[in-house]
Design an enzyme around this catalytic site. Structure first.
Site, mmCIF file in Angstrom:
data_model
loop_
_atom_site.group_PDB
_atom_site.id
_atom_site.type_symbol
_atom_site.label_atom_id
_atom_site.label_comp_id
_atom_site.label_asym_id
_atom_site.label_seq_id
_atom_site.Cartn_x
_atom_site.Cartn_y
_atom_site.Cartn_z
ATOM 1 N N ASN A 1 0.805 -1.226 0.000
ATOM 2 C CA ASN A 1 0.000 0.000 0.000
ATOM 3 C C ASN A 1 0.840 1.279 0.000
ATOM 4 O O ASN A 1 0.310 2.380 0.113
ATOM 5 C CB ASN A 1 -1.015 -0.010 1.164
ATOM 6 C CG ASN A 1 -0.327 0.048 2.522
ATOM 7 O OD1 ASN A 1 0.907 0.146 2.589
ATOM 8 N ND2 ASN A 1 -1.092 -0.009 3.585
ATOM 9 N N ASP B 1 2.913 2.668 2.136
ATOM 10 C CA ASP B 1 3.038 3.550 3.312
ATOM 11 C C ASP B 1 4.419 3.445 3.968
ATOM 12 O O ASP B 1 4.638 4.007 5.034
ATOM 13 C CB ASP B 1 1.923 3.248 4.335
ATOM 14 C CG ASP B 1 2.055 1.855 4.940
ATOM 15 O OD1 ASP B 1 2.945 1.084 4.509
ATOM 16 O OD2 ASP B 1 1.266 1.527 5.852
ATOM 17 N N ASP C 1 3.693 -5.237 4.314
ATOM 18 C CA ASP C 1 2.375 -5.712 4.757
ATOM 19 C C ASP C 1 2.071 -7.083 4.153
ATOM 20 O O ASP C 1 2.824 -7.583 3.306
ATOM 21 C CB ASP C 1 1.288 -4.686 4.395
ATOM 22 C CG ASP C 1 1.467 -4.146 2.984
ATOM 23 O OD1 ASP C 1 1.681 -4.971 2.084
ATOM 24 O OD2 ASP C 1 1.428 -2.912 2.786
ATOM 25 N N ASP D 1 8.591 -18.043 20.071
ATOM 26 C CA ASP D 1 9.536 -17.021 20.524
ATOM 27 C C ASP D 1 9.916 -17.270 21.983
ATOM 28 O O ASP D 1 9.053 -17.570 22.814
ATOM 29 C CB ASP D 1 8.840 -15.655 20.391
ATOM 30 C CG ASP D 1 9.764 -14.488 20.682
ATOM 31 O OD1 ASP D 1 10.734 -14.311 19.927
ATOM 32 O OD2 ASP D 1 9.519 -13.759 21.665
ATOM 33 N N GLU E 1 12.556 -21.269 19.437
ATOM 34 C CA GLU E 1 13.704 -20.387 19.588
ATOM 35 C C GLU E 1 14.122 -20.506 21.043
ATOM 36 O O GLU E 1 13.499 -19.939 21.934
ATOM 37 C CB GLU E 1 13.334 -18.934 19.276
ATOM 38 C CG GLU E 1 14.544 -18.031 19.307
ATOM 39 C CD GLU E 1 14.384 -16.706 20.045
ATOM 40 O OE1 GLU E 1 15.229 -15.828 19.859
ATOM 41 O OE2 GLU E 1 13.427 -16.541 20.824
HETATM 42 C C1 NOJ Z 1 13.351 -13.194 20.067
HETATM 43 C C2 NOJ Z 1 13.002 -12.444 18.827
HETATM 44 O O1 NOJ Z 1 13.610 -13.094 17.738
HETATM 45 C C3 NOJ Z 1 13.485 -11.038 19.026
HETATM 46 O O2 NOJ Z 1 13.402 -10.277 17.846
HETATM 47 C C4 NOJ Z 1 12.691 -10.402 20.134
HETATM 48 O O3 NOJ Z 1 13.224 -9.130 20.419
HETATM 49 C C5 NOJ Z 1 12.754 -11.249 21.412
HETATM 50 N N1 NOJ Z 1 12.586 -12.641 21.161
HETATM 51 C C6 NOJ Z 1 11.675 -10.838 22.380
HETATM 52 O O4 NOJ Z 1 10.424 -11.246 21.907
#
Ligand code: NOJ
Length: 506
Positions: free
Chosen positions: A26, A28, A32, A189, A250
């Site tokens: 878009n 901006d 997105d 995460d 992660e």
């Molecule tokens: C790991 C993520 O990859 C990173 O980008 C983020 O800042 C931290 N977790 C906190 O969520």
């Protein structure tokens, strides 16, 4: 639509899209979901099996979206739920799976629970302990009535209280919400973070910031046993949907054995193996890491993952010191057994942007500890026109990136984009690539030589002089030009089809 086998993730090539920086439909200045949709043909042509979307949820973007205010909606900057549904449908139609990011350790301080003062859903105390934020400074912030809340990251990211049944129920429901919408998996995460040691004990004396200990030593806020109960709750949910829904962790933990605990038939499918990303560009360091990673894979009975770049670390062109090295490391990675995670823009050979003006940097880690991850988050250059296809992008694109743009590389047979395309296409067709085993071939100290069964040999020269390939056969792919006599120059990797061995599927 079902896309083949349930074990697809075992040798998949997954492409990480950082939505803010990928493609802007878009105009901006912020990428997105429609932008991602518009690039699906590019991704299909690249040859990836799946995309992983970094957070696109409703968020004040205090940490680029890893601060979620509504886990069940799309931030207006990124689009709408209808855009998301259209993206998933179209990706699936092109044979590309979709993994979304799940951020369960903390929410945004703009989340309705935090806004409504539901303190039992977070970690409030009368007094802070000595824990430090990963982004620098204390991990506690005081509110008006004198209480303190825990945030392992920015103050805008309060840690959730996973001892509270409502928090657990909420995330089970969030999983179902996205599974119903057709996602093929989740990238979890801070997957090692949700459970804190009982009583929140101090870390105690140490030299330097606590962030420097992480991954080497155990701290009371990471990798606690209780976190595994959460994954044992989640796995049956994933398994109850058809088509091979998966989750990748992660988790920064202190040993491969501890990482292996996250993976298995009753927990998560995979965990990022960051050791490869941390290895120096030297045959010895790569070999050490590869051996360690394969041993870890043995422990869990599932192939490992390989990563060279992501949105948190300097891009590997810059880390390894040159584009030639980055291309060579890529050919090594794509020939290893297991799955590979690519980061948007690495297929264009983008370097880290080191000279962003401080006032434009947006990473909360920069504000708190002076280290910024913005340099790997600069928008992806698409066109060879000034601006690279972006109008007023949220971070400035270096003017010389017109030459690195996808358009500029499209028809250049020697471009990094075409190297990735060729490697991924061969990886799909060659019976030795993807899963399977690996054996080491004798080689000089600066050279790594690996055989993938049947008959594919990868040779990487990290030394200072050209080396002969060491095996007879046809060079299928090379990360750079070979010498006239067929020897492999420094900082170059080749894939060789051994004479008389298997043929490649067409
Ligand atoms: C790991 C993520 O990859 C990173 O980008 C983020 O800042 C931290 N977790 C906190 O969520």
């Amino acid at each position: 639509m079902l896309l083949g086998n349930d074990d697809w993730w075992r040798d998949a090539v997954v492409y990480q899209v950082y939505p803010r920086s990928f493609a802007d439909a878009n105009g901006d200045g912020t990428g997105d979901l429609q932008g991602v949709r518009g690039r699906l043909d590019y991704l299909a042509r690249l040859g990836v099996d799946a995309i992983w979307l970094s957070p696109f949820y409703t968020s004040p973007l205090a940490d680029g979206g890893y601060d979620v205010a509504d886990y069940r909606d799309v931030d207006p900057r990124f689009g709408t739920l209808a855009d998301f549904d259209a993206l998933v449908a179209e990706a699936h139609g092109k044979g590309i799976r979709v993994i979304v990011d799940l951020v369960p350790n903390h929410s945004s301080d703009q989340h309705p629970w935090f806004q409504a003062g539901l303190r039992d859903r977070y970690i409030f105390r009368d007094q802070p302990n000595d824990w430090e934020s990963i982004f620098g400074g204390p991990a506690w912030t005081q509110v008006e009535d004198g209480q303190w809340y825990l945030h392992l990251f920015a103050p805008e990211q309060p840690d959730l209280n996973w001892d509270h049944p409502e928090v657990r129920a909420e995330f089970r429901d969030i999983l179902r919400f996205w599974l119903e919408r057709g996602v093929d998996g989740f990238r979890v995460d801070v997957a090692h973070g949700m459970i804190k040691a009982a009583g929140l004990p101090d870390v105690g004396a140490k030299d330097g910031p606590q962030a420097e200990m992480l991954g080497d030593e155990q701290v009371p806020y990471f990798d606690q046993d209780g976190v595994h109960d959460i994954y044992r709750e989640w796995r049956p949910i994933l398994d109850s949907y058809p088509g091979g829904r998966m989750a990748v962790a992660e988790a920064w933990v202190s040993s491969p054995e501890r990482l292996a605990r996250y993976i298995g038939p009753d927990e998560l499918h995979q965990a990022f193996n960051f050791e490869f990303m941390m290895a120096d560009f030297h045959a010895k360091s790569f070999r050490t890491v590869i051996e360690k990673s394969l041993a870890e894979a043995e422990l869990v009975g599932a192939p490992t993952t390989w990563v060279l770049s992501n949105h948190d670390k300097p891009r590997h062109v810059t880390r390894h010191g040159s584009l030639a090295r980055a291309r060579a490391a890529t050919l090594l990675m794509l020939a290893l057994p297991g799955s590979a995670y690519l980061y948007n823009g690495e297929e264009l050979g983008l370097p880290e942007v080191l000279d962003l003006p401080d006032e434009l940097r947006q990473d909360p880690a920069f504000l708190r500890r002076g280290e910024s991850r913005d340099g790997c988050r600069v928008p992806v250059p698409w066109t060879a026109e000034p601006g690279c296809g972006w109008r007023d992008p949220w971070l400035p694109i270096p003017p010389e990136w017109t030459e690195l743009s996808a358009e500029a590389q499209e028809d250049d047979p020697g471009s990094t984009l075409n190297l990735y395309r060729a490697a991924l296409s061969l990886r799909r067709r060659h019976p030795a690539l993807g899963g399977g085993t690996l054996s080491w071939l004798d080689s000089p100290e600066d050279v790594l030589a690996v055989e993938r069964d049947p008959g594919l040999v990868v040779v990487l020269n990290t030394g200072e002089r050209p080396v002969p390939p060491g095996v007879a056969g046809e060079v299928l792919l090379s990360s750079g030009p070979l010498a006239a006599d067929g020897s492999i120059p420094p900082d170059t990797a080749v894939w060789i089809q051994r004479s008389g061995s298997a043929t490649i599927d067409s």
